[in-house]
Design a protein around this motif. Structure first.
Motif, mmCIF file in Angstrom:
data_model
loop_
_atom_site.group_PDB
_atom_site.id
_atom_site.type_symbol
_atom_site.label_atom_id
_atom_site.label_comp_id
_atom_site.label_asym_id
_atom_site.label_seq_id
_atom_site.Cartn_x
_atom_site.Cartn_y
_atom_site.Cartn_z
ATOM 1 N N ARG A 201 -2.922 -5.746 -4.189
ATOM 2 C CA ARG A 201 -4.040 -4.802 -4.148
ATOM 3 C C ARG A 201 -4.767 -4.889 -2.802
ATOM 4 N N ARG A 202 -4.980 -6.119 -2.316
ATOM 5 C CA ARG A 202 -5.643 -6.300 -1.025
ATOM 6 C C ARG A 202 -4.793 -5.733 0.100
ATOM 7 N N LEU A 203 -3.494 -5.960 0.031
ATOM 8 C CA LEU A 203 -2.596 -5.446 1.064
ATOM 9 C C LEU A 203 -2.639 -3.925 1.116
ATOM 10 N N ARG A 204 -2.632 -3.301 -0.041
ATOM 11 C CA ARG A 204 -2.641 -1.841 -0.073
ATOM 12 C C ARG A 204 -3.890 -1.269 0.585
ATOM 13 N N VAL A 205 -5.010 -1.912 0.378
ATOM 14 C CA VAL A 205 -6.246 -1.445 1.010
ATOM 15 C C VAL A 205 -6.108 -1.471 2.527
ATOM 16 N N LYS A 206 -5.390 -2.456 3.049
ATOM 17 C CA LYS A 206 -5.231 -2.594 4.490
ATOM 18 C C LYS A 206 -4.126 -1.698 5.049
ATOM 19 N N LEU A 207 -3.114 -1.400 4.221
ATOM 20 C CA LEU A 207 -1.924 -0.702 4.722
ATOM 21 C C LEU A 207 -1.918 0.801 4.462
ATOM 22 N N GLU A 208 -2.449 1.196 3.316
ATOM 23 C CA GLU A 208 -2.287 2.564 2.852
ATOM 24 C C GLU A 208 -3.483 3.443 3.221
ATOM 25 N N GLU A 209 -3.214 4.730 3.400
ATOM 26 C CA GLU A 209 -4.293 5.691 3.579
ATOM 27 C C GLU A 209 -5.081 5.830 2.285
ATOM 28 N N ASP A 210 -4.347 5.820 1.159
ATOM 29 C CA ASP A 210 -4.969 5.887 -0.161
ATOM 30 C C ASP A 210 -4.335 4.798 -1.010
ATOM 31 N N SER A 211 -5.068 3.692 -1.213
ATOM 32 C CA SER A 211 -4.487 2.549 -1.928
ATOM 33 C C SER A 211 -4.202 2.867 -3.388
ATOM 34 N N ALA A 212 -4.874 3.898 -3.943
ATOM 35 C CA ALA A 212 -4.628 4.288 -5.331
ATOM 36 C C ALA A 212 -3.331 5.087 -5.472
ATOM 37 N N SER A 213 -2.854 5.641 -4.359
ATOM 38 C CA SER A 213 -1.605 6.399 -4.354
ATOM 39 C C SER A 213 -0.753 5.926 -3.176
ATOM 40 N N PRO A 214 -0.183 4.720 -3.286
ATOM 41 C CA PRO A 214 0.496 4.085 -2.145
ATOM 42 C C PRO A 214 1.742 4.828 -1.684
ATOM 43 N N GLU A 215 1.877 4.891 -0.378
ATOM 44 C CA GLU A 215 3.037 5.544 0.234
ATOM 45 C C GLU A 215 4.140 4.538 0.561
ATOM 46 N N TYR A 216 3.760 3.286 0.773
ATOM 47 C CA TYR A 216 4.720 2.283 1.250
ATOM 48 C C TYR A 216 4.991 1.158 0.240
ATOM 49 N N LEU A 217 3.936 0.629 -0.353
ATOM 50 C CA LEU A 217 4.076 -0.529 -1.241
ATOM 51 C C LEU A 217 3.966 -0.061 -2.693
ATOM 52 N N HIS A 218 5.131 0.128 -3.312
ATOM 53 C CA HIS A 218 5.182 0.746 -4.629
ATOM 54 C C HIS A 218 5.292 -0.285 -5.754
ATOM 55 N N THR A 219 4.732 0.085 -6.895
ATOM 56 C CA THR A 219 4.836 -0.734 -8.101
ATOM 57 C C THR A 219 6.094 -0.356 -8.872
ATOM 58 N N ILE A 220 6.866 -1.355 -9.254
ATOM 59 C CA ILE A 220 7.994 -1.160 -10.158
ATOM 60 C C ILE A 220 7.500 -1.635 -11.516
ATOM 61 N N TRP A 221 7.091 -0.727 -12.351
ATOM 62 C CA TRP A 221 6.390 -1.059 -13.588
ATOM 63 C C TRP A 221 7.198 -2.004 -14.468
ATOM 64 N N GLY A 222 6.547 -3.045 -14.929
ATOM 65 C CA GLY A 222 7.188 -4.038 -15.781
ATOM 66 C C GLY A 222 8.076 -5.013 -15.035
ATOM 67 N N TYR A 223 8.107 -4.905 -13.697
ATOM 68 C CA TYR A 223 9.004 -5.765 -12.920
ATOM 69 C C TYR A 223 8.305 -6.396 -11.721
ATOM 70 N N GLY A 224 7.905 -5.562 -10.745
ATOM 71 C CA GLY A 224 7.302 -6.114 -9.544
ATOM 72 C C GLY A 224 6.949 -5.038 -8.553
ATOM 73 N N TYR A 225 7.388 -5.214 -7.289
ATOM 74 C CA TYR A 225 6.975 -4.302 -6.213
ATOM 75 C C TYR A 225 8.147 -4.032 -5.269
ATOM 76 N N GLN A 226 8.063 -2.908 -4.564
ATOM 77 C CA GLN A 226 9.095 -2.520 -3.607
ATOM 78 C C GLN A 226 8.458 -1.913 -2.368
ATOM 79 N N TRP A 227 8.965 -2.304 -1.201
ATOM 80 C CA TRP A 227 8.486 -1.810 0.087
ATOM 81 C C TRP A 227 9.414 -0.717 0.586
ATOM 82 N N ASP A 228 8.856 0.455 0.892
ATOM 83 C CA ASP A 228 9.644 1.571 1.402
ATOM 84 C C ASP A 228 8.935 2.195 2.604
ATOM 85 N N THR A 229 9.662 2.421 3.680
ATOM 86 C CA THR A 229 9.117 3.134 4.832
ATOM 87 C C THR A 229 10.134 4.139 5.328
#
Length: 229
Positions: A201-229
């Motif tokens: 959550r802290r990373l998204r605030v620093k990286l994303e234009e809109d941390s509530a709708s991330p463009e790069y650091l995505h949630t994989i529900w029930g599993y974890g996270y994925q980085w896409d650029t």
């Protein structure tokens, strides 16, 4: 000697922690209030991990943590909380802490957490042959440990840097919470996986234009996270 700041206003608890840290090979630097802790950190740049009690006589541990991060310090921070409430844990992590330990705690658990974080903050720069990681608008330099977005530096804690390095080395690959805990906090980590979610959550605030709708650091529900650029 590995220096650790111990901010605790109760003499008995502070003495107990200090004695056991010395036995474990650390050099404790003591403080009994928030302002004294901040002074100790400014005076001694060799301190790389801080234990911050939440309840203090002047400013609370959360505020001490926020001020440390506001000054640009990336030292490892562990919050000590007597309450064990979920909100205390989240507040500490959102304030910029890397980890938390709930009182009462075992000395083995505390020293293991400090040792793991100290290893993380004390890592040597990567070999010169390792090139910068350039992905989308981001550039991560593993030698200087600096992340830039569109040419502007993004200040990261040591844990946030470690997460970014892992994500950028695994672009497009889903990483589970368990894998992130093992890779970043260590295989011996016995805390909750909530620490992963709050740091993301802290990373998204620093990286994303809109941390509530991330463009790069995505949630994989029930599993974890994925980085896409």
């Amino acid at each position: 000697m590995k220096k650790v700041l111990v901010l605790e206003d109760e003499d008995s608890i502070r003495s107990f922690v200090v004695i056991n840290l010395r036995r474990a090979g650390f050099e404790p630097v003591e403080a009994v209030c928030g302002m004294e802790a901040l002074d100790r950190l400014r005076e001694d740049p060799e301190i790389r991990v801080a234990l911050l009690d939440v309840m203090l006589p002047d400013i609370d541990g959360f505020e001490v943590c926020r001020r440390i991060r506001a000054e640009g310090s990336s030292i490892g921070i562990i919050m000590l909380s007597a309450k064990g409430q979920e909100m205390d844990k989240i507040t500490g992590l959102v304030s910029g802490a890397d980890d938390y330990v709930t009182k009462p705690f075992s000395t083995a658990e505390l020293t293991a957490r400090i040792d793991a974080l100290y290893r993380r903050t004390g890592e040597e720069p990567a070999p010169r042959r390792e090139d910068e990681l350039r992905q989308g608008p981001f550039v991560l330099n593993p030698r200087t440990r600096v992340l830039e977005k569109d040419g502007k530096r993004i200040k990261l804690t040591q844990i946030e840097y470690a997460l970014m390095l892992l994500f950028m080395k695994n672009r497009g690959k889903p990483l589970s919470r368990e894998e992130l805990l093992s890779q970043i906090w260590g295989k011996e980590y016995i805390g909750e996986d909530k620490v992963v979610d709050v740091n993301i959550r802290r990373l998204r605030v620093k990286l994303e234009e809109d941390s509530a709708s991330p463009e790069y650091l995505h949630t994989i529900w029930g599993y974890g996270y994925q980085w896409d650029t």
